[in-house]
Design an enzyme around this catalytic site. Sequence first.
Site: not given
Ligand code: IMP
Ligand code: MG
Length: 195
Positions: A55, A117, A119, A122, A145
């Site tokens: 992404g 999102d 977390g 990261l 978010k």
């Molecule tokens: P986390 O591990 O839940 O923080 O997610 C991070 C990853 O989820 C990001 O690098 C995105 O690839 C994917 N992601 C989270 N929310 C969205 C969204 O609204 N649209 C597209 N990809 C998302």
């Molecule tokens: Mg991603």
Amino acid sequence: MFRPDRVVEGRVRPHHVDCVLFSEREIACRVSELAAAIAADNPRRPVALVGILRGSFVFLADLVRALHPYDLGIRVDFMILESYGAETESSGEVRLLRDFDLDVRDADVLLVDDILDTGRTLAFAKRHVEARGPRRVRTCVLLDKPARRAVPFRADYVAFECPDEFVVGYGLDYNRLYRDLPWIACVTFTEAASQ
Ligand code: IMP
Ligand code: MG
């Protein structure tokens, strides 16, 4: 833009992608501001940027060019992490699909991702980079978010706070589609899941 219930790599729900959340102009402006803030925090220190694929590729490409005038001795590498399957919810588990090979010992590392999102991605990535002996690891995301956080995590640099909606464009995808959109748009699902 409307794509009817096209099936790509599994289930794709009927949806619209037509509301622009952040325009090209707004994104370009915030990328310049972030570059200035990053440069101010790293005076005369080489910075290693590690992008989380897939992404982050558009954001990172614009960010490195915005950083160029600050002459930070930028080095770039990528790692591929995966936590999302074909649908819009995190699987809860982060997998390392490809590691970066840049030597980051004693370096200032800036981890770059598209969106913070839950977390989990990261948090995993930061621990992973820290184990390689950098001087410092900072994190930079295009979108945050906060409503969706499952593990506590704060990014050091955030371009935009994002509402609790599924968004695409500027590198972000829905089922591998829409990464090419030059702006960030919301996905509106129009019916229950098909197939
Ligand atoms: P986390 O591990 O839940 O923080 O997610 C991070 C990853 O989820 C990001 O690098 C995105 O690839 C994917 N992601 C989270 N929310 C969205 C969204 O609204 N649209 C597209 N990809 C998302
Ligand atoms: Mg991603």
